[in-house]
Motif scaffolding. Structure first.
Motif, PDB file in Angstrom:
ATOM      1  N   LEU A   1       5.227  -5.320  -3.817  1.00 51.21           N
ATOM      2  CA  LEU A   1       4.436  -4.346  -3.079  1.00 51.21           C
ATOM      3  C   LEU A   1       4.380  -3.067  -3.882  1.00 51.21           C
ATOM      4  O   LEU A   1       5.401  -2.626  -4.414  1.00 51.21           O
ATOM      5  CB  LEU A   1       5.074  -4.051  -1.713  1.00 51.21           C
TER       6      LEU A   1
ATOM      7  N   GLY B   1      -4.661  -5.032   7.364  1.00 44.62           N
ATOM      8  CA  GLY B   1      -3.749  -4.263   6.532  1.00 44.62           C
ATOM      9  C   GLY B   1      -4.428  -3.346   5.547  1.00 44.62           C
ATOM     10  O   GLY B   1      -3.771  -2.634   4.791  1.00 44.62           O
TER      11      GLY B   1
ATOM     12  N   TRP C   1       0.008  -2.405  -1.370  1.00 43.01           N
ATOM     13  CA  TRP C   1      -0.802  -3.508  -1.870  1.00 43.01           C
ATOM     14  C   TRP C   1       0.115  -4.611  -2.351  1.00 43.01           C
ATOM     15  O   TRP C   1       1.145  -4.362  -3.000  1.00 43.01           O
ATOM     16  CB  TRP C   1      -1.714  -3.034  -2.998  1.00 43.01           C
ATOM     17  N   ILE C   2      -0.251  -5.821  -2.005  1.00 43.00           N
ATOM     18  CA  ILE C   2       0.464  -7.004  -2.470  1.00 43.00           C
ATOM     19  C   ILE C   2      -0.113  -7.325  -3.844  1.00 43.00           C
ATOM     20  O   ILE C   2      -1.326  -7.500  -3.987  1.00 43.00           O
ATOM     21  CB  ILE C   2       0.249  -8.180  -1.498  1.00 43.00           C
TER      22      ILE C   2
ATOM     23  N   ASN D   1      -3.482  -6.886   1.072  1.00 44.67           N
ATOM     24  CA  ASN D   1      -3.188  -5.616   1.732  1.00 44.67           C
ATOM     25  C   ASN D   1      -2.025  -5.781   2.690  1.00 44.67           C
ATOM     26  O   ASN D   1      -1.847  -6.844   3.283  1.00 44.67           O
ATOM     27  CB  ASN D   1      -4.394  -5.178   2.582  1.00 44.67           C
ATOM     28  N   LEU D   2      -1.274  -4.678   2.866  1.00 47.76           N
ATOM     29  CA  LEU D   2      -0.227  -4.644   3.868  1.00 47.76           C
ATOM     30  C   LEU D   2      -0.149  -3.221   4.403  1.00 47.76           C
ATOM     31  O   LEU D   2      -0.192  -2.261   3.623  1.00 47.76           O
ATOM     32  CB  LEU D   2       1.115  -5.067   3.273  1.00 47.76           C
TER      33      LEU D   2
ATOM     34  N   TYR E   1      -1.252  -7.549   7.581  1.00 50.57           N
ATOM     35  CA  TYR E   1      -1.406  -7.951   6.185  1.00 50.57           C
ATOM     36  C   TYR E   1      -2.493  -9.011   6.058  1.00 50.57           C
ATOM     37  O   TYR E   1      -2.866  -9.666   7.020  1.00 50.57           O
ATOM     38  CB  TYR E   1      -0.079  -8.493   5.622  1.00 50.57           C
ATOM     39  N   SER E   2      -2.957  -9.144   4.835  1.00 52.57           N
ATOM     40  CA  SER E   2      -3.884 -10.223   4.507  1.00 52.57           C
ATOM     41  C   SER E   2      -3.780 -10.511   3.016  1.00 52.57           C
ATOM     42  O   SER E   2      -3.472  -9.621   2.218  1.00 52.57           O
ATOM     43  CB  SER E   2      -5.322  -9.854   4.873  1.00 52.57           C
TER      44      SER E   2
ATOM     45  N   ALA F   1       2.180 -13.924   1.332  1.00 51.11           N
ATOM     46  CA  ALA F   1       2.338 -13.240   2.617  1.00 51.11           C
ATOM     47  C   ALA F   1       3.803 -13.254   3.050  1.00 51.11           C
ATOM     48  O   ALA F   1       4.335 -12.229   3.500  1.00 51.11           O
ATOM     49  CB  ALA F   1       1.459 -13.880   3.683  1.00 51.11           C
TER      50      ALA F   1
ATOM     51  N   ALA G   1       5.656 -10.795   0.889  1.00 52.78           N
ATOM     52  CA  ALA G   1       5.233  -9.423   1.175  1.00 52.78           C
ATOM     53  C   ALA G   1       5.855  -8.926   2.475  1.00 52.78           C
ATOM     54  O   ALA G   1       6.335  -7.786   2.546  1.00 52.78           O
ATOM     55  CB  ALA G   1       3.714  -9.334   1.233  1.00 52.78           C
TER      56      ALA G   1
ATOM     57  N   ALA H   1       8.400  -5.828   3.023  1.00 53.23           N
ATOM     58  CA  ALA H   1       8.012  -4.725   3.901  1.00 53.23           C
ATOM     59  C   ALA H   1       9.116  -4.354   4.885  1.00 53.23           C
ATOM     60  O   ALA H   1       9.192  -3.192   5.318  1.00 53.23           O
ATOM     61  CB  ALA H   1       6.736  -5.084   4.658  1.00 53.23           C
TER      62      ALA H   1
END
Length: 170
Positions: free
Chosen positions: A4, A29, A73-74, A83-84, A103-104, A115, A118, A122
């Motif tokens: 991340l 996210g 950002w992942i 995104n997160l 997130y996605s 995911a 991530a 997080a």
């Protein structure tokens, strides 16, 4: 390996490629919702990055119905993967539907463990923000997200309006 990072203009080209994969629709996210009409220029991108960074700062004024949010950002090396977002507190809507973390992962990089990793990365950030019970939600039919949340210790509380609601203690 998945990591991340704070939003950074250095990821512009890879972010743009992912945005194309998302068919010009901002994903979970990302901090924005809906389809983007017209060209997403470099100027627009730089402004978005600055906005995402500012929203983490408690001194940044926000709309009354918004909460401060740490956007991450992942990435995998130089590639933007997804995104997160970590919302610092919960509004009534976020308590019911959105949760603390959204997130996605870009379509071409799904089903590769990004995911899951991530979300795991997080959780310590949530703890640093003073969030000791993290709410994460997913659509009832999103099995991949359900497995991701449960693999990270999520305990389902209930289902509300088509969303599974999970709590993770950190």
């Amino acid at each position: 390996m998945t990591s991340l990072v704070r939003p950074d203009a250095a990821y512009h080209d890879s972010w743009q490629e992912a945005f194309e994969e998302f068919d010009h629709v901002f994903s979970d996210g990302s901090g924005q919702h809906g389809r983007v009409e017209g060209e997403f220029t470099r100027e627009r991108f730089d402004a978005m990055v600055a906005d995402r960074l500012a929203q983490a700062d408690p001194a940044t004024p926000l709309r009354p119905d918004w909460v401060h949010c740490t956007f991450l950002w992942i990435v995998e090396g130089p590639e933007f993967v997804g995104n997160l977002a970590i919302r610092h507190e919960l509004t009534p809507y976020l308590l019911e539907q959105g949760g603390h973390v959204g997130y996605s992962v870009r379509p071409s990089r799904r089903r590769q463990g990004h995911a899951r990793r991530a979300l795991a990365l997080a959780l310590p950030v949530c703890q640093e923000l003073g969030i000791d019970r993290v709410l994460v939600t997913c659509d009832v039919d999103n099995e991949a997200s359900r497995r991701t949340i449960e693999a990270n210790g999520g305990v389902q509380e209930d289902v509300r309006e088509g969303k599974r609601r999970y709590w993770i203690s950190v």
